[in-house]
Design a protein around this motif. Sequence first.
Motif, PDB file in Angstrom:
ATOM      1  N   PRO A  41       0.822  -1.212   0.000  1.00  0.00           N
ATOM      2  CA  PRO A  41       0.000   0.000   0.000  1.00  0.00           C
ATOM      3  C   PRO A  41       0.856   1.262   0.000  1.00  0.00           C
ATOM      4  O   PRO A  41       1.789   1.392   0.796  1.00  0.00           O
ATOM      5  CB  PRO A  41      -0.807  -0.122   1.284  1.00  0.00           C
ATOM      6  N   GLY A  42       0.546   2.181  -0.906  1.00  0.00           N
ATOM      7  CA  GLY A  42       1.280   3.425  -1.001  1.00  0.00           C
ATOM      8  C   GLY A  42       2.640   3.324  -1.638  1.00  0.00           C
ATOM      9  O   GLY A  42       3.368   4.324  -1.678  1.00  0.00           O
ATOM     10  N   LYS A  43       3.002   2.161  -2.134  1.00  0.00           N
ATOM     11  CA  LYS A  43       4.311   1.952  -2.736  1.00  0.00           C
ATOM     12  C   LYS A  43       4.176   1.625  -4.220  1.00  0.00           C
ATOM     13  O   LYS A  43       3.124   1.185  -4.682  1.00  0.00           O
ATOM     14  CB  LYS A  43       5.053   0.808  -2.032  1.00  0.00           C
ATOM     15  N   GLU A  44       5.250   1.843  -4.951  1.00  0.00           N
ATOM     16  CA  GLU A  44       5.288   1.468  -6.356  1.00  0.00           C
ATOM     17  C   GLU A  44       5.422  -0.037  -6.500  1.00  0.00           C
ATOM     18  O   GLU A  44       5.965  -0.727  -5.633  1.00  0.00           O
ATOM     19  CB  GLU A  44       6.455   2.159  -7.064  1.00  0.00           C
ATOM     20  N   VAL A  92       0.802  -7.280  -1.825  1.00  0.00           N
ATOM     21  CA  VAL A  92       0.163  -8.181  -2.765  1.00  0.00           C
ATOM     22  C   VAL A  92       1.219  -8.621  -3.767  1.00  0.00           C
ATOM     23  O   VAL A  92       1.925  -7.788  -4.348  1.00  0.00           O
ATOM     24  CB  VAL A  92      -1.028  -7.523  -3.481  1.00  0.00           C
ATOM     25  N   TYR A  93       1.326  -9.912  -3.957  1.00  0.00           N
ATOM     26  CA  TYR A  93       2.330 -10.489  -4.844  1.00  0.00           C
ATOM     27  C   TYR A  93       1.665 -10.953  -6.133  1.00  0.00           C
ATOM     28  O   TYR A  93       0.637 -11.642  -6.100  1.00  0.00           O
ATOM     29  CB  TYR A  93       3.043 -11.655  -4.156  1.00  0.00           C
TER      30      TYR A  93
END
Length: 119
Positions: A41-44, A92-93
């Motif tokens: 969340p909140g990451k590239e 999430v992968y």
Amino acid sequence: QVQLVESGGGLVQAGGSLRLSCAASGLTFARYVMDWYRQAPGKERELLARITPGGSTSITDSVKGRFTASRDNSKSTVYLQMNSLRPEDTAVYYCAAVHVGRPGTTDYWGQGTQVTVSS
């Protein structure tokens, strides 16, 4: 008709391990390079690993030594073994497929599997 279906995610304690699977259907699996990504969340979105049809792997520095990719062409499945998990691995992968004849273009994406690492 092409599907990439990830499985194996879940909740694990810090220091634990998980093995993710990505089962492919509707494509000629042995003609695709398979990638693993994650997005927190909140990451590239971050590329973690790439594995060629012949099994050669590239692992990004951020997870090198802890994560390993493998594939079984007879099962049209790619795996991501994750060891020594840390809370910052929570994400999430996703798996993705790149045709060997069109590098640089991601053809297919899975829907992702959630990995949560508790402290």
